[in-house]
Design a protein around this motif. Structure first.
Motif, short mmCIF file in Angstrom:
data_model
loop_
_atom_site.label_atom_id
_atom_site.label_comp_id
_atom_site.label_asym_id
_atom_site.label_seq_id
_atom_site.Cartn_x
_atom_site.Cartn_y
_atom_site.Cartn_z
N TRP A 1 14.38 -4.33 5.20
CA TRP A 1 13.85 -3.14 4.55
C TRP A 1 13.61 -3.47 3.09
CZ3 TRP A 1 13.58 1.72 7.18
CH2 TRP A 1 14.01 1.66 8.50
N VAL A 2 12.54 -2.96 2.52
CA VAL A 2 12.21 -3.22 1.12
C VAL A 2 11.98 -1.90 0.38
CG1 VAL A 2 11.22 -5.50 1.49
CG2 VAL A 2 9.77 -3.50 1.67
N SER A 3 12.23 -1.93 -0.91
CA SER A 3 11.90 -0.82 -1.80
C SER A 3 11.76 -1.41 -3.19
CB SER A 3 12.97 0.27 -1.77
OG SER A 3 14.06 -0.06 -2.57
N SER A 4 11.50 -0.56 -4.16
CA SER A 4 11.39 -1.06 -5.53
C SER A 4 12.74 -1.49 -6.08
CB SER A 4 10.76 0.00 -6.42
OG SER A 4 11.62 1.12 -6.50
N ARG A 5 13.82 -1.08 -5.44
CA ARG A 5 15.17 -1.46 -5.89
C ARG A 5 15.60 -2.83 -5.41
NH1 ARG A 5 16.39 4.41 -4.54
NH2 ARG A 5 16.28 3.55 -2.46
N GLY A 6 15.08 -3.26 -4.25
CA GLY A 6 15.48 -4.56 -3.74
C GLY A 6 15.11 -4.77 -2.30
N LEU A 7 15.83 -5.68 -1.67
CA LEU A 7 15.59 -6.08 -0.30
C LEU A 7 16.89 -5.89 0.46
CD1 LEU A 7 13.51 -8.97 0.80
CD2 LEU A 7 15.86 -9.00 1.55
N PRO B 1 0.78 -1.23 0.00
CA PRO B 1 0.00 0.00 0.00
C PRO B 1 0.82 1.29 0.00
CG PRO B 1 0.13 -0.86 2.20
CD PRO B 1 0.87 -1.83 1.31
N PHE B 2 1.80 1.42 -0.86
CA PHE B 2 2.64 2.60 -0.83
C PHE B 2 2.61 3.36 -2.14
CE2 PHE B 2 4.75 -0.19 2.26
CZ PHE B 2 4.52 0.60 3.37
N ASP B 3 2.65 4.67 -2.05
CA ASP B 3 2.73 5.51 -3.23
C ASP B 3 4.18 5.66 -3.68
OD1 ASP B 3 0.01 5.89 -3.19
OD2 ASP B 3 0.17 7.66 -1.90
N ASP B 4 5.08 5.89 -2.73
CA ASP B 4 6.50 6.09 -3.04
C ASP B 4 7.25 4.79 -2.79
OD1 ASP B 4 9.00 7.06 -3.55
OD2 ASP B 4 9.18 8.16 -1.66
N ARG B 5 7.42 4.01 -3.83
CA ARG B 5 8.07 2.70 -3.68
C ARG B 5 9.60 2.78 -3.77
NH1 ARG B 5 4.22 -1.62 -4.58
NH2 ARG B 5 2.22 -0.64 -4.93
N GLU B 6 10.13 3.97 -4.05
CA GLU B 6 11.58 4.13 -4.13
C GLU B 6 12.22 4.24 -2.75
OE1 GLU B 6 13.60 4.10 -6.87
OE2 GLU B 6 11.79 3.42 -7.87
N ARG B 7 11.44 4.62 -1.75
CA ARG B 7 11.96 4.81 -0.41
C ARG B 7 12.10 3.47 0.31
NH1 ARG B 7 8.34 7.40 3.72
NH2 ARG B 7 9.44 6.60 5.49
N TRP B 8 13.22 3.28 1.01
CA TRP B 8 13.41 2.05 1.79
C TRP B 8 12.49 2.11 3.00
CZ3 TRP B 8 15.99 -2.01 0.07
CH2 TRP B 8 16.92 -1.82 -0.93
N ARG B 9 11.76 0.99 3.25
CA ARG B 9 10.83 0.91 4.36
C ARG B 9 10.92 -0.45 5.04
NH1 ARG B 9 6.93 4.27 2.86
NH2 ARG B 9 7.01 4.88 0.72
N VAL C 1 26.71 -5.18 9.84
CA VAL C 1 26.75 -5.42 8.40
C VAL C 1 25.34 -5.32 7.82
CG1 VAL C 1 27.29 -7.15 6.64
CG2 VAL C 1 28.70 -6.99 8.68
N SER C 2 25.24 -4.70 6.66
CA SER C 2 23.98 -4.66 5.91
C SER C 2 24.19 -5.37 4.58
CB SER C 2 23.53 -3.23 5.67
OG SER C 2 23.22 -2.61 6.88
N ARG C 3 23.21 -6.16 4.18
CA ARG C 3 23.27 -6.87 2.90
C ARG C 3 22.09 -6.42 2.05
NH1 ARG C 3 24.00 -10.43 6.98
NH2 ARG C 3 25.98 -11.53 7.07
N THR C 4 22.37 -6.09 0.79
CA THR C 4 21.32 -5.67 -0.12
C THR C 4 21.31 -6.59 -1.33
OG1 THR C 4 21.62 -3.38 0.57
CG2 THR C 4 20.44 -3.74 -1.49
N ALA C 5 20.13 -7.03 -1.70
CA ALA C 5 19.94 -7.85 -2.90
C ALA C 5 18.92 -7.15 -3.79
CB ALA C 5 19.45 -9.24 -2.54
N THR C 6 19.28 -6.91 -5.03
CA THR C 6 18.31 -6.34 -5.96
C THR C 6 17.27 -7.41 -6.26
OG1 THR C 6 19.56 -7.03 -7.90
CG2 THR C 6 20.06 -4.84 -6.98
N TRP C 7 16.12 -6.98 -6.76
CA TRP C 7 15.07 -7.95 -7.04
C TRP C 7 15.48 -8.91 -8.15
CZ3 TRP C 7 12.19 -8.56 -3.19
CH2 TRP C 7 11.75 -7.50 -2.41
N ALA C 8 16.38 -8.49 -9.01
CA ALA C 8 16.87 -9.40 -10.06
C ALA C 8 17.71 -10.53 -9.46
CB ALA C 8 17.69 -8.63 -11.08
N GLN C 9 18.33 -10.29 -8.32
CA GLN C 9 19.15 -11.31 -7.67
C GLN C 9 18.33 -12.26 -6.80
OE1 GLN C 9 21.77 -8.72 -5.50
NE2 GLN C 9 23.37 -8.85 -7.05
N VAL C 10 17.08 -11.91 -6.54
CA VAL C 10 16.24 -12.71 -5.65
C VAL C 10 15.61 -13.84 -6.44
CG1 VAL C 10 14.19 -12.69 -4.20
CG2 VAL C 10 15.78 -10.77 -4.12
#
Length: 184
Positions: A91-97, A21-29, A104-113
């Motif tokens: 945290w999720v956004s349109s860029r990834g998870l 339910p988000f309008d701004d999907r670019e923001r990490w939430r 340590v923080s780990r980020t995976a783009t949705w293409a990598q999931v």
């Protein structure tokens, strides 16, 4: 001073049948609220830091500047640790998870999931070495980026201990984000 990392967006509290339910999907939430164990621990650390800051003031008034500086530095370290502990989670956004840990923080783009799914497995109890049987939300990477990642969420973490409904809701939301963005 608002602390946006402390609470999840209120859109998850609505009764609408909308998974994302988000309008701004670019923001990490963070798609869930921090649990009582995490918030309580951070509150105790912040209480401790207030005493250390008070000790720094008393020490500065007695004339030993180096002792006051040391107490002030310790208080700042405790405050930074408490805030970092509150920021931990998924945290999720349109860029990834993104999985934010204490160091340590780990980020995976949705293409990598490859997939995000809930499994029954031994999980760590409150992050300690002791393991108990529980559920975990795991991420399996796709393609060349395959590798072991720790569970994203567990039923016995500081956010979901004794809150199975909150774990199910958070896991479903993260799975919905993954499903929507893997199709793109």
């Amino acid at each position: 001073m608002p602390l946006p990392f402390l609470t999840a967006d209120r859109a998850f509290d609505t009764t609408e049948d909308v998974a994302l339910p988000f309008d701004d999907r670019e923001r990490w939430r963070r798609p869930y609220r921090p649990g009582p164990w995490r918030v309580g621990s951070a509150a105790l650390l912040l209480l401790l830091s207030s005493f250390v800051l008070f000790a720094a003031v008393i020490t500065a008034l007695t004339g030993t500047v180096s002792g006051a500086a040391f107490c002030f530095a310790v208080a700042l370290a405790v405050i930074a640790g408490a805030l970092r502990m509150l920021r931990q989670g998924v945290w999720v956004s349109s860029r990834g998870l993104r999985q934010v840990g204490f160091f340590v923080s780990r980020t995976a783009t949705w293409a990598q999931v490859g997939s995000v799914r809930t499994v029954q497995q031994p999980v760590r109890w409150l992050g300690l070495p002791r393991t108990v049987q529980g559920q975990a939300l795991v991420l399996e990477r796709a393609g060349a980026a395959r590798g072991e990642m720790p569970p994203l969420l567990t039923t016995h973490s500081a956010d979901f201990l004794a809150r199975p409904e909150a774990f199910d809701r958070a896991a479903d939301t993260v799975e919905a984000w993954a499903e929507e963005h893997r199709r793109d």
